[in-house]
Motif scaffolding. Structure first.
Motif, PDB file in Angstrom:
ATOM      1  N   VAL A 123       0.850  -1.202   0.000  1.00 15.49           N
ATOM      2  CA  VAL A 123       0.000   0.000   0.000  1.00 15.49           C
ATOM      3  C   VAL A 123       0.884   1.251   0.000  1.00 15.49           C
ATOM      4  CG1 VAL A 123      -1.741   1.298   1.296  1.00 15.49           C
ATOM      5  CG2 VAL A 123      -1.938  -1.200   1.091  1.00 15.49           C
ATOM      6  N   ARG A 124       2.007   1.202   0.709  1.00  8.93           N
ATOM      7  CA  ARG A 124       2.938   2.345   0.694  1.00  8.93           C
ATOM      8  C   ARG A 124       3.530   2.556  -0.696  1.00  8.93           C
ATOM      9  NH1 ARG A 124       5.393  -0.045   5.165  1.00  8.93           N
ATOM     10  NH2 ARG A 124       3.982   0.426   6.886  1.00  8.93           N
ATOM     11  N   ARG A 125       3.774   1.460  -1.427  1.00  4.95           N
ATOM     12  CA  ARG A 125       4.305   1.595  -2.793  1.00  4.95           C
ATOM     13  C   ARG A 125       3.258   2.184  -3.740  1.00  4.95           C
ATOM     14  NH1 ARG A 125       6.203  -3.632  -1.673  1.00  4.95           N
ATOM     15  NH2 ARG A 125       4.720  -4.667  -3.058  1.00  4.95           N
ATOM     16  N   HIS A 126       1.987   1.875  -3.483  1.00  4.79           N
ATOM     17  CA  HIS A 126       0.911   2.288  -4.400  1.00  4.79           C
ATOM     18  C   HIS A 126      -0.232   2.911  -3.598  1.00  4.79           C
ATOM     19  CE1 HIS A 126       3.097  -0.227  -7.227  1.00  4.79           C
ATOM     20  NE2 HIS A 126       2.946  -1.257  -6.437  1.00  4.79           N
ATOM     21  N   PRO A 127       0.033   4.047  -2.961  1.00  6.69           N
ATOM     22  CA  PRO A 127      -0.932   4.562  -1.972  1.00  6.69           C
ATOM     23  C   PRO A 127      -2.278   4.986  -2.561  1.00  6.69           C
ATOM     24  CG  PRO A 127       0.859   6.129  -2.326  1.00  6.69           C
ATOM     25  CD  PRO A 127       1.244   4.881  -3.050  1.00  6.69           C
ATOM     26  N   THR A 128      -2.304   5.362  -3.839  1.00  8.10           N
ATOM     27  CA  THR A 128      -3.604   5.756  -4.402  1.00  8.10           C
ATOM     28  C   THR A 128      -4.328   4.572  -5.035  1.00  8.10           C
ATOM     29  OG1 THR A 128      -2.647   6.309  -6.560  1.00  8.10           O
ATOM     30  CG2 THR A 128      -2.741   8.078  -4.909  1.00  8.10           C
ATOM     31  N   ARG A 129      -3.623   3.469  -5.240  1.00 10.65           N
ATOM     32  CA  ARG A 129      -4.225   2.334  -5.958  1.00 10.65           C
ATOM     33  C   ARG A 129      -4.663   1.194  -5.051  1.00 10.65           C
ATOM     34  NH1 ARG A 129      -3.309   2.260 -11.284  1.00 10.65           N
ATOM     35  NH2 ARG A 129      -5.350   1.266 -11.256  1.00 10.65           N
ATOM     36  N   LEU A 130      -3.972   1.013  -3.936  1.00  7.50           N
ATOM     37  CA  LEU A 130      -4.272  -0.130  -3.066  1.00  7.50           C
ATOM     38  C   LEU A 130      -4.640   0.351  -1.667  1.00  7.50           C
ATOM     39  CD1 LEU A 130      -1.346  -2.602  -3.940  1.00  7.50           C
ATOM     40  CD2 LEU A 130      -3.598  -2.436  -5.030  1.00  7.50           C
ATOM     41  N   ALA A 131      -5.449  -0.448  -0.991  1.00  9.05           N
ATOM     42  CA  ALA A 131      -5.685  -0.310   0.446  1.00  9.05           C
ATOM     43  C   ALA A 131      -5.758  -1.745   0.963  1.00  9.05           C
ATOM     44  CB  ALA A 131      -6.979   0.448   0.721  1.00  9.05           C
ATOM     45  N   GLU A 149      -5.514  -3.768  16.715  1.00 11.29           N
ATOM     46  CA  GLU A 149      -5.017  -2.478  17.211  1.00 11.29           C
ATOM     47  C   GLU A 149      -3.776  -2.036  16.426  1.00 11.29           C
ATOM     48  OE1 GLU A 149      -3.832  -2.386  21.326  1.00 11.29           O
ATOM     49  OE2 GLU A 149      -3.532  -0.220  21.268  1.00 11.29           O
ATOM     50  N   ARG A 150      -2.841  -2.969  16.223  1.00  7.15           N
ATOM     51  CA  ARG A 150      -1.627  -2.637  15.482  1.00  7.15           C
ATOM     52  C   ARG A 150      -1.952  -2.260  14.039  1.00  7.15           C
ATOM     53  NH1 ARG A 150       3.072  -4.761  12.591  1.00  7.15           N
ATOM     54  NH2 ARG A 150       1.816  -6.490  11.810  1.00  7.15           N
ATOM     55  N   GLY A 151      -2.861  -3.010  13.440  1.00 10.39           N
ATOM     56  CA  GLY A 151      -3.223  -2.742  12.045  1.00 10.39           C
ATOM     57  C   GLY A 151      -3.814  -1.350  11.868  1.00 10.39           C
ATOM     58  N   VAL A 152      -4.681  -0.961  12.803  1.00 12.25           N
ATOM     59  CA  VAL A 152      -5.318   0.352  12.692  1.00 12.25           C
ATOM     60  C   VAL A 152      -4.321   1.458  13.027  1.00 12.25           C
ATOM     61  CG1 VAL A 152      -7.100   1.861  13.662  1.00 12.25           C
ATOM     62  CG2 VAL A 152      -7.637  -0.544  13.173  1.00 12.25           C
ATOM     63  N   THR A 153      -3.635   1.312  14.178  1.00 13.98           N
ATOM     64  CA  THR A 153      -2.846   2.444  14.672  1.00 13.98           C
ATOM     65  C   THR A 153      -1.473   2.548  14.019  1.00 13.98           C
ATOM     66  OG1 THR A 153      -1.968   1.165  16.534  1.00 13.98           O
ATOM     67  CG2 THR A 153      -4.017   2.380  16.919  1.00 13.98           C
ATOM     68  N   LYS A 154      -0.880   1.399  13.646  1.00 11.75           N
ATOM     69  CA  LYS A 154       0.482   1.444  13.087  1.00 11.75           C
ATOM     70  C   LYS A 154       0.500   1.291  11.561  1.00 11.75           C
ATOM     71  CE  LYS A 154       2.995   1.308  17.050  1.00 11.75           C
ATOM     72  NZ  LYS A 154       1.932   1.248  18.084  1.00 11.75           N
ATOM     73  N   LEU A 155      -0.449   0.528  11.014  1.00 15.49           N
ATOM     74  CA  LEU A 155      -0.403   0.245   9.578  1.00 15.49           C
ATOM     75  C   LEU A 155      -1.440   1.029   8.781  1.00 15.49           C
ATOM     76  CD1 LEU A 155       0.133  -3.656   9.694  1.00 15.49           C
ATOM     77  CD2 LEU A 155       1.867  -1.842   9.679  1.00 15.49           C
ATOM     78  N   GLY A 156      -2.336   1.726   9.468  1.00 15.13           N
ATOM     79  CA  GLY A 156      -3.298   2.570   8.762  1.00 15.13           C
ATOM     80  C   GLY A 156      -4.376   1.812   8.002  1.00 15.13           C
ATOM     81  N   MET A 157      -4.665   0.593   8.437  1.00 13.19           N
ATOM     82  CA  MET A 157      -5.766  -0.160   7.815  1.00 13.19           C
ATOM     83  C   MET A 157      -6.978  -0.095   8.744  1.00 13.19           C
ATOM     84  SD  MET A 157      -3.842  -3.577   6.467  1.00 13.19           S
ATOM     85  CE  MET A 157      -2.179  -3.562   5.806  1.00 13.19           C
TER      86      MET A 157
END
Ligand code: MN
Length: 357
Positions: A123-131, A149-157
């Motif tokens: 997602v970091r490589r393709h921030p507008t294309r993937l989530a 918790e980690r996914g939401v707060t650290k990974l932004g999912m």
């Protein structure tokens, strides 16, 4: 009014439209997962449903299976090329079924973490294309809660993929409810996606070849959602958000009878497991669930769902790569639907549910 299935599909490449097309049930498979699957499939007693599903795709020499494996394992050039060709602006990607859920507990917990890191990198490589959706191991609910918790707060999912039952067990069992508590606390939607049928259900479906996406998946996942509703999960976690694919696994169409018969079953005191709940089953469907049209490019079904759940609760999904069909995108672009509603369907509902920026 006569309701027909679409029988002419426009094969032209999707055109420019005044909305972003966001596909919300798109699958991937990290190599690490396939390596674990190969080990599991090496055991003679591997789960029959799993063997019939991923065992097939991973070993079949058919062109369809080999193509699907190539697509599943790519989060870069091939996937973006297919998205471009189908007019998909952004894909919300989740680990393909059964994800972690066929693994032993320790393997599942550690694999979920590394899969989430790998997806977050993409997602970091393709921030507008993937989530991405957060993978968890329901086998260890406390670890799953931490990973949410980690996914939401650290990974932004902001969503969680759960591939229906976990080795025959259902989230209606309170031993799993730490997962719901974490999802509600972090406002992460849980996408309840199909899995291969558990051994207790498999035979009568597999006997006639109807165990898979054609029918069995929907029956089992719809059952799972109903078990969650009737167990009182949404009374305990009223802000919990859940997503179902495949037109809500047909549950909107069942709503009237679910309401009537749930109340009748409570009144008859026939089952200890069927106790009063605060709302009617249909009300949970309309207030706690969002649905996607994955696999169903049928305007009439989409409009029925919009009428029942509200136009803010029905979203587009392709189900790449299993149902990669750019002509269906054309078909859906052409729906006889107010432009603002079509934009909700393709774009803004997904932005809200998955908190896309
Ligand atoms: Mn799917």
């Amino acid at each position: 009014m006569e309701i027909r299935l679409p029988n002419t599909v426009n094969p032209a490449r999707p055109q420019k439209v005044p909305y972003r097309r966001i596909a919300t049930e798109e699958a991937w498979a990290p190599q690490e997962m396939l390596d674990i699957y190969n080990k599991i499939l090496g055991h003679a007693d591997a789960d029959a449903g799993f063997r019939g599903l991923m065992g097939f795709y991973m070993s079949s020499p058919s062109e369809r299976a080999r193509h699907i494996m190539r697509c599943l394992t790519d989060l870069d050039q091939l996937r973006l090329q297919h998205m471009d060709e189908a007019g998909i602006d952004q894909a919300v990607v989740a680990i393909t079924s059964p994800g972690t859920q066929v693994m032993d507990k320790a393997t599942a917990v550690s694999f979920a973490r590394s899969a989430n890191d790998e997806l977050a990198d993409a997602v970091r490589r393709h921030p507008t294309r993937l989530a991405g959706m957060i993978a968890i191991a329901p086998q260890d609910p406390a670890a799953a809660a931490q990973e949410i918790e980690r996914g939401v707060t650290k990974l932004g999912m902001h969503s969680v993929i759960i591939n229906s039952h976990t080795q025959g067990e259902y989230l209606s069992d309170p031993k799993f409810w730490d997962i719901f508590a974490a999802a509600e606390a972090h406002d992460a939607a849980i996408y309840l996606h199909p899995n291969a049928l558990p051994p207790s259900m498999l035979h009568p479906f597999q006997q006639c070849g109807l165990d898979g996406a054609i029918y069995g998946f929907g029956v089992e996942t719809g059952l799972h959602a109903l078990r969650i509703i009737t167990a009182g999960v949404f009374d305990r976690f009223p802000k919990l958000r859940m997503v179902l694919g495949h037109m809500g696994e047909a549950l909107p169409y069942w709503a009237y009878r679910l309401d009537y018969m749930h109340q009748a079953t409570v009144k008859s005191q026939r089952y200890a497991s069927v106790q009063p709940i605060q709302r009617r089953p249909s009300e949970y469907l309309r207030q706690n669930f969002w649905i996607t049209n994955s696999g169903v490019a049928w305007e009439h079904a989409i409009k029925f769902a919009q009428g029942f759940l509200g136009e803010d609760r029905v979203m587009y999904a392709m189900d790449y790569p299993y149902q990669y069909a750019p002509d269906e995108v054309n078909l859906l672009d052409g729906m006889d639907m107010a432009p603002e509603v079509k934009k909700k369907f393709f774009q803004t509902n997904a932005e809200a549910v998955f908190k896309l920026r």
